[in-house]
Motif scaffolding. Structure first.
Motif, PDB file in Angstrom:
ATOM      1  N   ILE A  13      34.876   0.716 -21.292  1.00 13.64           N
ATOM      2  CA  ILE A  13      34.524   0.681 -22.710  1.00 13.64           C
ATOM      3  C   ILE A  13      34.875  -0.676 -23.318  1.00 13.64           C
ATOM      4  O   ILE A  13      34.129  -1.230 -24.137  1.00 13.64           O
ATOM      5  N   ALA A  14      36.025  -1.235 -22.904  1.00 10.36           N
ATOM      6  CA  ALA A  14      36.441  -2.544 -23.430  1.00 10.36           C
ATOM      7  C   ALA A  14      35.427  -3.625 -23.071  1.00 10.36           C
ATOM      8  O   ALA A  14      35.228  -4.576 -23.826  1.00 10.36           O
ATOM      9  N   TYR A  15      34.771  -3.478 -21.907  1.00  6.45           N
ATOM     10  CA  TYR A  15      33.752  -4.443 -21.498  1.00  6.45           C
ATOM     11  C   TYR A  15      32.375  -4.092 -22.046  1.00  6.45           C
ATOM     12  O   TYR A  15      31.390  -4.757 -21.722  1.00  6.45           O
ATOM     13  N   GLY A  16      32.305  -3.046 -22.869  1.00  6.17           N
ATOM     14  CA  GLY A  16      31.041  -2.693 -23.493  1.00  6.17           C
ATOM     15  C   GLY A  16      30.104  -1.897 -22.618  1.00  6.17           C
ATOM     16  O   GLY A  16      28.890  -1.848 -22.892  1.00  6.17           O
ATOM     17  N   LEU A  17      30.607  -1.258 -21.580  1.00  5.65           N
ATOM     18  CA  LEU A  17      29.749  -0.480 -20.675  1.00  5.65           C
ATOM     19  C   LEU A  17      29.596   0.954 -21.193  1.00  5.65           C
ATOM     20  O   LEU A  17      30.542   1.531 -21.738  1.00  5.65           O
ATOM     21  N   PRO A  18      28.432   1.566 -20.998  1.00  4.58           N
ATOM     22  CA  PRO A  18      28.197   2.943 -21.465  1.00  4.58           C
ATOM     23  C   PRO A  18      28.761   3.959 -20.478  1.00  4.58           C
ATOM     24  O   PRO A  18      28.020   4.630 -19.741  1.00  4.58           O
ATOM     25  N   VAL A  22      30.488   9.469 -18.071  1.00  4.69           N
ATOM     26  CA  VAL A  22      30.091   9.497 -16.659  1.00  4.69           C
ATOM     27  C   VAL A  22      31.267   9.884 -15.780  1.00  4.69           C
ATOM     28  O   VAL A  22      32.439   9.808 -16.176  1.00  4.69           O
ATOM     29  N   GLY A  23      30.973  10.310 -14.547  1.00  4.13           N
ATOM     30  CA  GLY A  23      32.013  10.633 -13.585  1.00  4.13           C
ATOM     31  C   GLY A  23      32.653   9.377 -13.020  1.00  4.13           C
ATOM     32  O   GLY A  23      32.191   8.254 -13.243  1.00  4.13           O
ATOM     33  N   LYS A  24      33.711   9.585 -12.242  1.00  8.84           N
ATOM     34  CA  LYS A  24      34.490   8.448 -11.748  1.00  8.84           C
ATOM     35  C   LYS A  24      33.673   7.568 -10.809  1.00  8.84           C
ATOM     36  O   LYS A  24      33.757   6.340 -10.869  1.00  8.84           O
ATOM     37  N   ALA A  25      32.874   8.174  -9.938  1.00  6.36           N
ATOM     38  CA  ALA A  25      32.081   7.376  -8.993  1.00  6.36           C
ATOM     39  C   ALA A  25      31.101   6.468  -9.726  1.00  6.36           C
ATOM     40  O   ALA A  25      30.949   5.276  -9.408  1.00  6.36           O
ATOM     41  N   VAL A  26      30.421   7.012 -10.741  1.00  5.61           N
ATOM     42  CA  VAL A  26      29.479   6.215 -11.525  1.00  5.61           C
ATOM     43  C   VAL A  26      30.235   5.147 -12.310  1.00  5.61           C
ATOM     44  O   VAL A  26      29.767   4.004 -12.447  1.00  5.61           O
ATOM     45  N   LEU A  27      31.395   5.506 -12.808  1.00  2.89           N
ATOM     46  CA  LEU A  27      32.216   4.554 -13.565  1.00  2.89           C
ATOM     47  C   LEU A  27      32.591   3.356 -12.708  1.00  2.89           C
ATOM     48  O   LEU A  27      32.441   2.199 -13.109  1.00  2.89           O
ATOM     49  N   LEU A  28      33.074   3.612 -11.491  1.00  2.00           N
ATOM     50  CA  LEU A  28      33.451   2.517 -10.601  1.00  2.00           C
ATOM     51  C   LEU A  28      32.245   1.668 -10.221  1.00  2.00           C
ATOM     52  O   LEU A  28      32.330   0.434 -10.147  1.00  2.00           O
TER      53      LEU A  28
END
Length: 234
Positions: A13-18, A22-28
């Motif tokens: 979120i700090a880097y502005g990503l949506p 989302v789940g952890k795999a998608v987040l990574l």
């Protein structure tokens, strides 16, 4: 005090990503793609985590794992952990061995010295347009350092209260006496260190005693019942 998954989400979120839902795999995957894109654009990703002493060991481990992201032989993320002395104790624990192997440099920032404390206060005052009023006498700076030990957070707290006290009393100069009185009030409010008993030279003590004798007689009983408070405020 974020748990392991939440710290990763906070980074995204700090880097502005949506990545809020989302789940952890998608987040990574989103983080790695973002870091790779920066590297291709010849940019660097820096992550600064303040108050890091509040992180759980699991959250710190997740941050360490982010350092595994690489493009060829180039690390994609550089992290900075900043915290109170408790952070050092946490990083020295056996569970943090793998993290210590990734540390490039570390630095312990000690308290400010007397001159550094003065320069720090004057810098912050000038930064907000201070033109010298209220002024600080030399003894006031010395007293501020004595009461705070040169710890910036304590300097900020005491100086905020000093400026408020000066405003309320229409004072144009902050003196050592005002510092002692204000710091004593703060100590009583927060349960912090009590003010040291003032060592009064003999002649000054005699003059104070004479002045006290000249007070109205009805003040005598009050002075006796509040003697402890008088000693602390002297």
């Amino acid at each position: 005090r974020l748990d392991a998954d939440d710290i990763l989400r906070a980074v995204g979120i700090a880097y502005g990503l949506p990545v809020r839902t989302v789940g952890k795999a998608v987040l990574l995957g989103a983080l790695e793609a973002f870091f790779c894109k920066l590297a291709v654009d010849n940019k660097r990703a820096l992550l600064v985590v303040d108050e890091a002493q509040n992180l759980t060991p699991q959250a710190i481990e997740e941050l360490r794992m982010l350092s595994n992201f690489q493009l060829a032989d180039k690390a994609l993320l550089q992290s900075f952990l900043i915290g109170q002395p408790e952070l050092r104790k946490q990083l020295e624990s056996p569970a943090m061995e793998q993290l210590r192997q990734r540390v490039i440099a570390s630095c312990h920032l000690g308290p400010l010295g007397p001159e550094e404390t003065r320069a720090y206060i004057e810098h912050r005052m000038h930064h907000v347009g201070w033109s010298g009023e209220p002024s600080f006498d030399d003894a006031a700076f010395e007293a501020i350092h004595q009461w705070t030990g040169g710890i910036p957070r304590k300097v900020n707290l005491l100086c905020n209260r000093l400026l408020l006290a000066a405003f309320l009393s229409d004072a144009t100069q902050i003196t050592a006496a005002l510092v002692r009185a204000t710091a004593g009030d703060l100590a009583r409010e927060t349960g912090g260190a009590r003010p040291p008993v003032e060592v009064v030279p003999l002649r000054e003590a005699e003059s104070r005693a004479a002045a006290a004798t000249a007070l109205a007689p009805q003040a005598s009983q009050t002075a006796q019942s509040e003697a402890g408070e008088v000693v602390r405020m002297a």
